[in-house]
Enzyme design. Structure first.
Site, PDB file in Angstrom:
ATOM      1  N   GLU A  27       0.821  -1.215   0.000  1.00 31.91           N
ATOM      2  CA  GLU A  27       0.000   0.000   0.000  1.00 31.91           C
ATOM      3  C   GLU A  27       0.855   1.265   0.000  1.00 31.91           C
ATOM      4  O   GLU A  27       0.515   2.252  -0.627  1.00 31.91           O
ATOM      5  CB  GLU A  27      -0.969   0.009   1.189  1.00 31.91           C
ATOM      6  N   TYR A 110      -6.393   6.760   4.185  1.00 32.36           N
ATOM      7  CA  TYR A 110      -6.488   5.737   3.139  1.00 32.36           C
ATOM      8  C   TYR A 110      -5.703   4.477   3.528  1.00 32.36           C
ATOM      9  O   TYR A 110      -6.224   3.363   3.505  1.00 32.36           O
ATOM     10  CB  TYR A 110      -5.963   6.266   1.788  1.00 32.36           C
ATOM     11  N   ASP A 128      -9.395   6.239  -2.790  1.00 32.18           N
ATOM     12  CA  ASP A 128      -8.193   6.801  -3.413  1.00 32.18           C
ATOM     13  C   ASP A 128      -8.655   7.480  -4.703  1.00 32.18           C
ATOM     14  O   ASP A 128      -9.872   7.605  -4.931  1.00 32.18           O
ATOM     15  CB  ASP A 128      -7.129   5.714  -3.657  1.00 32.18           C
TER      16      ASP A 128
END
Ligand code: ADE
Length: 323
Positions: A27, A110, A128
């Site tokens: 990520e 996020y 996102d």
């Protein structure tokens, strides 16, 4: 969405299990960086640092060296700080909720939600850029970031939140793309207000900048310069000494190439120089053998230049610098 995802998802290395360490690295790498650019770095990074313990024990310069070429190096620094914090203060135990993840350095809303939903099955939605575009098209109007978070939370599948979140991102990355979306293939086609009609955002004009670098060699060593620790970009990383514009008038470069970073296209020329021609590079400059360069946090551009030169001269020693 889940049915579509189950048959269409890309086979990506971070989707093979739910290990939070591996998901976390993916990520962070995927922020502002395309999947294709991440794949190689991800595999190499995990080979070098297979566990949180190995990463926590590493020096920052080794972590940056493995990040070299991915850009946005503060991501690696902050992740490393967070990993050390987990090792030191939580006896290596990962947080389990998005709220706890968000208390770590470098982990925003996020990333916290992505890791908590994918690794721990927490029912939290992510937004996102891809998800925001999907929702905007689905609803036929721009609604702002906060509204997107709310809507993603309403749509979220509570039994498989991690897969649902990845399905939304996957749809944005592969079907509901900024330009030329493939609406006939879209699982949301029947519910979609705009069927892809959202006007693409105007692209900011790209800037152009010329840079000249010096390549000074001494037997099997190279002269490199360290960027200031307080530089806003690529702080503390090593690069070739740069040459002031005009100094190289009339000289023939060893190599020319283009390099794009965010909104700027760099036109790069590299000139062979003798060490004593480089007075101004003296501060922060140091000689490194090719072997030492392998372990050094080089900027992506420097790595690229060295790789090109190696290919051009067929010099496998220099080539190995850049793997
Ligand atoms: N972008 C960032 N993380 C992602 C993921 N897990 N799946 C798809 N796209 C992503």
């Amino acid at each position: 969405m889940l049915r579509w995802y189950d048959t269409n998802r890309r086979d990506l290395p971070w989707r093979r299990n739910r290990d939070p360490y591996r998901i976390w690295i993916s990520e962070i790498m995927l922020q502002q960086t395309r999947v294709a650019a991440v794949l190689d770095h991800y595999a190499r990074f995990l080979r070098r640092f297979p566990t949180i313990k190995s990463l926590a024990a590493a020096r920052e310069s080794s972590v940056l060296a493995m990040w070299s070429g991915l850009g946005y190096y503060h991501r690696a620094r902050r992740m490393h700080q967070a990993v050390k914090l987990i090792a030191r203060e939580r006896r290596g135990r990962f947080p389990r909720t998005a709220e706890d993840w968000a208390s770590l350095p470098g982990i925003g809303r996020y990333t916290a939600a992505a890791i908590a939903s994918i690794s721990f099955g927490e029912a939290v939605a992510v937004v996102d850029g891809n998800v925001e575009r999907v929702l905007q098209r689905l609803h036929g109007e721009a609604q702002g970031k906060e509204a997107a978070w709310q809507q993603a939370g309403i749509l979220l599948d509570r039994k498989r939140p991690g897969d649902f979140n990845q399905a939304m991102m996957e749809l944005g990355a592969t079907i509901c793309t900024p330009r030329a979306p493939q609406c006939p293939l879209c699982p949301l086609n029947l519910f979609c207000e705009s069927r892809g009609a959202e006007r693409p955002r105007l692209q900011a004009a790209r800037k152009r900048q010329a840079i000249s670098y010096a390549l000074a060699r001494r037997s099997s060593s190279l002269l490199l310069v360290r960027r200031p620790a307080e530089a806003s970009l690529m702080a503390g990383m090593w690069e070739l000494p740069s040459l002031p514009p005009g100094l190289t008038n009339g000289a023939v470069p060893l190599l020319q190439l283009r390099h794009s970073i965010t909104d700027t296209d760099y036109h790069v020329a590299v000139f062979a120089m003798l060490p004593d021609q480089l007075h101004d590079a003296a501060t922060n400059a140091q000689w490194f053998t090719y072997r030492q360069c392998q372990r050094l946090p080089l900027t992506g551009l420097t790595r690229k230049v060295l790789r090109r030169l190696a290919l051009a001269s067929n010099d496998s020693t220099v080539e190995s610098i850049c793997r």
